[in-house]
Design a protein around this motif. Structure first.
Motif, short mmCIF file in Angstrom:
data_model
loop_
_atom_site.label_atom_id
_atom_site.label_comp_id
_atom_site.label_asym_id
_atom_site.label_seq_id
_atom_site.Cartn_x
_atom_site.Cartn_y
_atom_site.Cartn_z
N VAL A 184 37.17 40.78 37.18
CA VAL A 184 37.97 41.09 35.99
C VAL A 184 39.18 41.94 36.37
N ASP A 185 40.07 42.14 35.40
CA ASP A 185 41.22 43.02 35.50
C ASP A 185 42.14 42.68 36.68
N VAL A 194 41.38 33.52 40.02
CA VAL A 194 40.19 34.35 39.80
C VAL A 194 38.95 33.47 39.68
N ALA A 195 39.07 32.39 38.94
CA ALA A 195 37.92 31.48 38.78
C ALA A 195 37.50 30.88 40.12
N ALA A 196 38.48 30.52 40.94
CA ALA A 196 38.16 29.97 42.27
C ALA A 196 37.46 31.01 43.13
N ALA A 197 37.89 32.27 43.04
CA ALA A 197 37.27 33.33 43.82
C ALA A 197 35.84 33.59 43.34
N GLU A 198 35.64 33.58 42.03
CA GLU A 198 34.29 33.75 41.49
C GLU A 198 33.36 32.64 41.99
N LYS A 199 33.87 31.43 41.98
CA LYS A 199 33.07 30.29 42.44
C LYS A 199 32.71 30.44 43.91
N LEU A 200 33.70 30.85 44.73
CA LEU A 200 33.45 31.03 46.16
C LEU A 200 32.42 32.12 46.41
N LEU A 201 32.57 33.26 45.76
CA LEU A 201 31.63 34.37 45.98
C LEU A 201 30.25 34.05 45.44
#
Length: 391
Positions: free
Chosen positions: A31-32, A13-20
């Motif tokens: 989240v969730d 999730v953290a990697a996806a947040e960083k990418l987006l």
């Protein structure tokens, strides 16, 4: 599907947040996380977008391959294949999603690729929503629903094929840009080993000798993987686990094996009950013909030669023959030491039964097409499998 809070999930999730965040230029919070079930080598999550500064969808799907090997584990994998542990599998999937996303929406075979990080082996995809696995629909639905589902699958394949004819150079260019040097078809390499091996297996295990005319036809059928005549894009791993139905119709998942090949191989793959695994679906003559016609209606505009029933029937037998041949190579031997990663599905049956039904269906198709060589040999093998326990 249940909410999960594990360290690997938090990392994804953290990697996806960083990418987006990098892609949009503003902070994105996800989240969730809900586990959608990966392959063992991957984590696949549905997440909700809590902060959505650039009108991202409300929910997204994240997939990260956690090991260098990107093969899905939903089909029989031959470890003799040198590409079975290739790190290019993830790159091929990313490229396949990129290629498919560029298609018109009604021709797109699956989810839309929203972002990717090739170094992190991370994909962010559109959420296909509430879905039904096609295996559940085929097993638990009434006869009319099953028939309609199979026809819808055939139509979806045809739409994808028609939309991708003539675009192989685009796909190959994307592969090269991603650094995928080997563009060979992995399944074709399995077939290359199966062609000479199956006659020995049939002789040793079933006591059946394969005629020279049959081996000649098998050799010709194997060339479908090189054929240029009816070539189109395929996700290739058309296992029931990778076919779902949602409000928009049939969708295909998992493109680790994606590439271009003779489109006849895709529709024939369904007609012989997904020969890379041990699934079995009941296909009457009426259902078989309905699926073929549903597929042909979508592609005949691109390939007018398929309007000829004789051409269609001949090529369909060739495609079914090579799939049944490969399935026999994978599942007939008693010693499965060389076969890895075969997942049980709702539609799975004992391997002897699966093979018997596949040879029986091939015999009927060949008889319908007037191919007496294949019809006779396939009938003999099906009868022997029915009378002997090989699993």
């Amino acid at each position: 599907m249940t909410a999960i809070l594990a360290d690997p999930v938090s990392e994804v999730v953290a990697a996806a947040e960083k990418l987006l965040t990098r892609r949009t230029g503003a902070s994105v919070t996800l989240v969730d996380p809900i586990d959608l079930g990966g392959s063992g080598r991957s984590i696949v999550l549905r997440v909700r977008v809590a902060e959505n500064p650039f009108s991202l969808p409300r929910t997204l799907v994240i997939k990260q391959v956690r090991e260098e090997s990107g093969l899905s584990g939903t089909r029989a994998v031959d470890p003799d294949d040198p590409s079975a542990d290739s790190g290019s599998a993830f790159l091929r999937e990313a490229v396949s999603y990129q290629f498919a996303t560029a298609l018109a929406t009604d021709s797109r075979p699956g989810a839309e690729l929203l972002a990717s990080d090739l170094e992190a082996r991370l994909l962010i995809l559109s959420d296909l929503g509430d879905v039904s696995p096609i295996s559940a629909l085929l097993e638990h639905s009434d006869s009319d629903t099953v028939a309609n589902t199979l026809m819808a699958m055939a139509q979806a394949l045809g739409r994808m094929h028609a939309a991708t004819v003539g675009r192989e150079e685009d796909f190959t260019a994307l592969l090269r840009r991603a650094g995928v040097a080997d563009c060979d078809d992995t399944v074709a390499k399995q077939v290359e080993r199966a062609v000479p091996a199956v006659p020995r297996l049939l002789s040793e295990i079933l006591g059946i000798d394969v005629s020279p005319d049959m081996t000649d036809q098998v050799a010709r059928a194997a060339k479908l993987f090189e054929s240029r005549r009816f070539r189109a894009f395929s996700p290739s791993d058309l296992c029931p686990d990778n076919i779902i139905v949602n409000d928009e119709g049939v969708r295909f998942l998992d493109y680790e094996w994606g590439g271009f090949r003779d489109a006849m191989l895709d529709i024939a793959y369904a007609l012989v009950s997904f020969p890379g695994c041990l699934c079995s679906i009941e296909l009457s003559e009426d259902r078989t013909l309905a699926m073929i016609e549903a597929w042909r209606a979508e592609v005949v505009g691109m390939w007018p030669a398929l309007a000829d029933n004789n051409v269609l029937a001949t090529r369909m037998v060739e495609a079914q023959l090579i799939w049944v041949w490969l399935s026999t190579y994978l599942f007939l031997p008693d010693n499965h030491a060389r076969i890895a990663a075969v997942r049980e599905h709702q539609l799975s049956v004992p391997r002897s039964l699966a093979l018997m039904r596949r040879w029986d269906r091939l015999a009927r198709s060949a008889n319908h097409a007037g191919n007496t060589v294949v019809a006779h040999q396939a009938r003999a093998i099906a009868d022997r499998l029915q009378g002997l326990s090989v699993g």
